[in-house]
Write a protein that holds these residues in place. Structure first.
Motif, PDB file in Angstrom:
ATOM      1  N   SER A 246      31.127  45.514  53.424  1.00 42.95           N
ATOM      2  CA  SER A 246      32.123  45.295  52.378  1.00 42.95           C
ATOM      3  C   SER A 246      33.219  44.390  52.917  1.00 42.95           C
ATOM      4  N   ARG A 247      34.006  43.821  51.999  1.00 38.19           N
ATOM      5  CA  ARG A 247      35.150  42.998  52.404  1.00 38.19           C
ATOM      6  C   ARG A 247      36.144  43.832  53.209  1.00 38.19           C
ATOM      7  N   LYS A 248      36.403  45.051  52.775  1.00 33.71           N
ATOM      8  CA  LYS A 248      37.345  45.914  53.480  1.00 33.71           C
ATOM      9  C   LYS A 248      36.897  46.160  54.913  1.00 33.71           C
ATOM     10  N   ALA A 250      34.870  44.312  56.706  1.00 32.77           N
ATOM     11  CA  ALA A 250      34.918  43.051  57.447  1.00 32.77           C
ATOM     12  C   ALA A 250      36.325  42.768  57.949  1.00 32.77           C
ATOM     13  N   LEU A 251      37.321  42.946  57.091  1.00 37.16           N
ATOM     14  CA  LEU A 251      38.697  42.683  57.492  1.00 37.16           C
ATOM     15  C   LEU A 251      39.123  43.599  58.637  1.00 37.16           C
ATOM     16  N   GLU A 286      43.780  38.215  56.966  1.00 35.65           N
ATOM     17  CA  GLU A 286      43.989  37.937  55.540  1.00 35.65           C
ATOM     18  C   GLU A 286      44.467  36.502  55.340  1.00 35.65           C
ATOM     19  N   VAL A 289      41.504  34.094  55.802  1.00 41.49           N
ATOM     20  CA  VAL A 289      40.585  34.117  54.666  1.00 41.49           C
ATOM     21  C   VAL A 289      41.192  33.393  53.472  1.00 41.49           C
ATOM     22  N   VAL A 296      34.421  35.776  54.799  1.00 42.21           N
ATOM     23  CA  VAL A 296      34.082  37.125  55.258  1.00 42.21           C
ATOM     24  C   VAL A 296      33.829  38.029  54.055  1.00 42.21           C
ATOM     25  N   GLY A 297      33.082  39.115  54.307  1.00 44.71           N
ATOM     26  CA  GLY A 297      32.837  40.084  53.245  1.00 44.71           C
ATOM     27  C   GLY A 297      31.416  40.596  53.270  1.00 44.71           C
ATOM     28  N   SER A 298      30.998  41.138  52.140  1.00 46.55           N
ATOM     29  CA  SER A 298      29.639  41.637  51.977  1.00 46.55           C
ATOM     30  C   SER A 298      28.676  40.456  51.889  1.00 46.55           C
ATOM     31  N   GLU A 301      29.445  38.466  48.811  1.00 49.50           N
ATOM     32  CA  GLU A 301      30.695  37.702  48.890  1.00 49.50           C
ATOM     33  C   GLU A 301      30.559  36.512  49.818  1.00 49.50           C
ATOM     34  N   VAL A 302      29.874  36.691  50.930  1.00 51.25           N
ATOM     35  CA  VAL A 302      29.669  35.578  51.853  1.00 51.25           C
ATOM     36  C   VAL A 302      28.775  34.519  51.219  1.00 51.25           C
TER      37      VAL A 302
END
Length: 399
Positions: A246-248, A250-251, A286, A289, A296-298, A301-302
């Motif tokens: 997930s994006r979360k 990844a961050l 952040e 990005v 970055v992300g799922s 999303e990528v």
């Protein structure tokens, strides 16, 4: 939607935060190249750095020779050999030997050199590096193409009746790619000589995204003026990419490493005034990005981010993921695994025949299922056993 065809690889600079045993850093970089080969990615590139403490490999050719013995399929590129630092004859001779040792898997990536410390120690004035890069490139290409004895004399190298003992391993020769950041010079050199290109698509912290469409136009214009041609299929973009569930996630995976890279490398080593950007400490990822410096992300999303990059650039042939220790060793390997399993197949064509076969079967299930039921009933009947009631429940229509 029909996605563009894109190959995938890694641009392992490498850049490592200081504090880790350098021998183990090289082992870890080698392990990563082996992992990329197992995952089926197309290419791995390793650079040349001599100062600054972050770039730990001084000879990409030596590293890639060892990597060639540990891998089977992946192509191996020097990312890049800084031509002003070397006599062009030695560059050509070493890369041809490596070409034979890898059975044609090597790519010669070249550039002018980006570290002021490296150039200073060799007594090279920064203003001379691009000129020297162009002079050396012409000599290297002549030697690789075997046009005959090469005779050249500049203020920093001499070639007298120079020729190589070995020809490249493959008849088509060795692929040569020149690196480009923002100026038009490298892309113009690529066009003038009909070379492959390698562009850094992630802006530096605080910088504006590079105009990739214009970068490619520089190459095309120079190629047309020289009677050469360049292909977007041989245009590689180097980008910060990280894939997680997930994006979360990844961050969070990138939070510490990206801050160290942004403030420790670009701030302390390069000298960029990172604090002037007003980035809140702990939220560097952040910022990167949002500024377009990282995708970055799922997997979904990528994939969407890569599609946007493809559209904004006008099209490219391969995407090289930057290796800069933003995540832990385990998470970095996991990111490349997710990239290889769920992102790359959407672009490299490996899913197309599977999708086509799935759609074909689904379109004919009204024919195939009754045939299968009738075959089962006949098997019971032929066995002298009462035929059971076999029916297929109706599928509800989609809302």
């Amino acid at each position: 939607m029909t996605r563009p065809y894109i190959g995938f690889g890694a641009f392992i600079s490498p850049l490592h935060p200081p504090g880790e045993d350098p021998s183990l850093l090289m082992w870890r970089d080698m392990e990563l190249v082996e992992w990329l080969d197992q995952l089926g990615l197309d290419e791995a590139w390793v650079g040349e750095h001599h100062t600054g403490g972050w770039g730990t490999i001084g000879s990409p050719e030596v590293f890639l020779a060892a990597a060639a013995e540990r891998t089977k399929h992946i192509r191996l590129g020097t990312g890049v050999t800084s031509l002003p630092y070397h006599h062009p004859y030695m560059v050509a001779s070493r890369i041809v030997q490596l070409d034979h040792m890898t059975r044609g898997r090597v790519i010669l990536g070249v550039g002018a050199g980006s570290s002021p410390g490296d150039a200073h120690m060799l007594g090279i004035a920064p203003g001379e590096q691009r000129r020297m890069n162009g002079e050396a490139l012409e000599a290297v290409l002549e030697l690789l193409e075997g046009r005959g004895p090469v005779n050249r004399k500049t203020d920093w190298f001499v070639l007298q009746d120079a020729h190589l003992q070995h020809r490249p391993y493959r008849r088509e020769g060795i692929e040569v790619a020149i690196s480009s950041a923002t100026s038009p010079l490298s892309m113009q050199l690529a066009g003038r000589h009909g070379l492959s290109t390698l562009s850094f698509a992630s802006p530096r912290p605080g910088g504006s995204p590079p105009d990739l469409r214009r970068q490619w136009e520089y190459a095309e214009e120079a190629a047309a003026a020289s009677g050469r041609s360049v292909s977007r299929e041989n245009w590689r973009l180097v980008v910060n990419v990280y894939v997680a569930e997930s994006r979360k996630q990844a961050l969070e995976d990138l939070r510490v490493g990206s801050a160290a890279w942004m403030r420790g490398y670009f701030g302390d080593i390069v000298g960029f005034p990172v604090d002037s950007l007003g980035v809140e400490p702990g939220r560097e990822i952040e910022f990167l990005v949002e500024s377009g410096a990282a995708i970055v992300g799922s997997p979904d999303e990528v994939s969407e981010g890569i599609e946007r990059l493809y559209e904004s650039s006008g099209g490219f042939g391969k995407l090289l993921v930057t290796g800069a220790d933003w995540a832990s060793r385990e998470n970095t390997k996991r990111s490349f695994e997710l990239l290889a399993r769920f992102v790359a197949p959407r672009f490299n064509g490996s899913l197309r025949s599977l999708d086509s076969s799935r759609d074909w079967v689904m379109s004919r299930r009204g024919e195939f299922v009754p045939q299968a039921l009738n075959a089962v009933k006949r098997a019971f009947s032929d066995s002298g056993v009462d035929v059971p009631q076999l029916t297929v429940p109706e599928r509800p229509e989609p809302a």
